[in-house]
Design an enzyme around this catalytic site. Structure first.
Site, PDB file in Angstrom:
ATOM      1  CG  PHE A  50      -6.040  34.430 -11.780  1.00 48.91           C
ATOM      2  CD1 PHE A  50      -7.325  34.856 -11.520  1.00 48.91           C
ATOM      3  CD2 PHE A  50      -5.523  34.595 -13.063  1.00 48.91           C
ATOM      4  CE1 PHE A  50      -8.110  35.423 -12.516  1.00 48.91           C
ATOM      5  CE2 PHE A  50      -6.307  35.165 -14.073  1.00 48.91           C
ATOM      6  CZ  PHE A  50      -7.592  35.586 -13.793  1.00 48.91           C
ATOM      7  CD  GLU A  51      -5.069  34.491  -3.537  1.00 50.52           C
ATOM      8  OE1 GLU A  51      -4.619  35.623  -3.298  1.00 50.52           O
ATOM      9  OE2 GLU A  51      -5.823  33.865  -2.788  1.00 50.52           O
ATOM     10  CG  ASN A  52      -5.243  29.791  -9.128  1.00 53.93           C
ATOM     11  OD1 ASN A  52      -4.896  30.834  -9.702  1.00 53.93           O
ATOM     12  ND2 ASN A  52      -6.146  28.978  -9.647  1.00 53.93           N
ATOM     13  N   GLY A  53      -1.639  30.758  -9.148  1.00 55.75           N
ATOM     14  CA  GLY A  53      -0.555  30.496 -10.078  1.00 55.75           C
ATOM     15  C   GLY A  53      -0.912  30.593 -11.545  1.00 55.75           C
ATOM     16  CG  LEU A  82       1.458  31.761  -3.540  1.00 58.07           C
ATOM     17  CD1 LEU A  82       0.424  32.700  -4.129  1.00 58.07           C
ATOM     18  CD2 LEU A  82       1.035  31.304  -2.143  1.00 58.07           C
TER      19      LEU A  82
END
Length: 251
Positions: A50-53, A82
């Site tokens: 997920f792009e929030n890490g 990220l």
């Protein structure tokens, strides 16, 4: 017939594109649910980025609306920055990525930057986010959006996330050595890209090709043996509604 919404059959069709063991760059909205559904059914060993890490190998622990919700972080393999998640994408570690957008064209180019208004001015849209990176670097790309003629256009007004391009070999000419759109999942059917151009491979139950053609901005091509998208099963619907109990994304 089981009662379900267009969004629910889109989630089901998207989930079935995820193979067991794949690394998936998940994205927002319907892809969140598609990943959870795949994990709970046929792809228990898929890994979600997920792009929030967040990196997780299990479904979320409770219903979620965004990837940043606590149940998507609780029990995650890792919650990092990220840059670390994107380095996995740039390093070729991601098998499949999801994106949506305002426009998509017959070659799978996606526009999330601007759209024309009837008065000739343009509406500024959110921009790429990670969409361009996913379209360039993931092993396969899935595009999900509502099926409207104003969205499925012959040529997008701005290429935010590149598809296959107007001729064979276009991606290679741009230096894109992997990836490309594998499927476009809409509220009316599913397209594949067997020769780099969108080809209608199935229509959802109750939809006919003429309806799809009316809502598509390019000349529609059908796959040989055009099929019907399998309906969601009762179990699949129960899983989707467990993660989206208030039908925030699937109403």
């Amino acid at each position: 017939m089981t009662d379900y919404t267009p969004a629910e059959i889109m989630v089901t069709a998207a989930a079935r594109q995820i193979r067991d063991g794949e690394v998936v760059f998940v994205g927002m909205r319907l892809p969140l649910l598609a990943f959870m559904l795949a994990k709970e059914t046929h792809a228990p060993h898929a890994l979600g980025l997920f792009e929030n890490g967040v990196l997780r190998d299990q479904p979320a622990t409770a219903p979620i609306i965004t990837m940043g919700d606590a149940p998507n972080q609780c029990g995650a393999l890792k919650v990092c920055g990220l840059d670390e998640v994107m380095s996995l994408l740039s390093g070729g570690r991601v098998d499949l990525g999801f994106i949506g957008g305002a426009q998509v064209d017959q070659w799978g180019n996606v526009n999330t930057h601007l759209a024309p208004k009837p008065d000739g001015r343009a509406v500024r849209l959110p921009g790429s986010g990670g969409g361009a990176d996913i379209a360039c670097l993931a092993g396969r790309l899935l595009i999900i959006m509502n099926h409207e003629r104003r969205r499925l256009v012959p040529q997008v007004d701005y290429v935010t996330s590149p598809g296959w391009g107007p001729h064979p070999g276009w991606r290679e000419e741009q230096g894109l050595t992997r990836g490309g759109p594998a499927a476009l999942i809409t509220s009316l059917g599913v397209f594949s890209f067997p020769r780099g151009r969108a080809e209608l491979s199935s229509v959802h139950p109750g939809v006919n090709p003429e309806q799809v053609a009316r809502e598509t901005g390019w000349e529609l091509t059908q796959a040989p043996g055009l099929g019907t998208t399998p309906e969601p099963t009762d179990r699949e619907l129960a899983i989707i509604r467990r993660f989206d109990p208030n039908r925030f994304w699937t109403a």
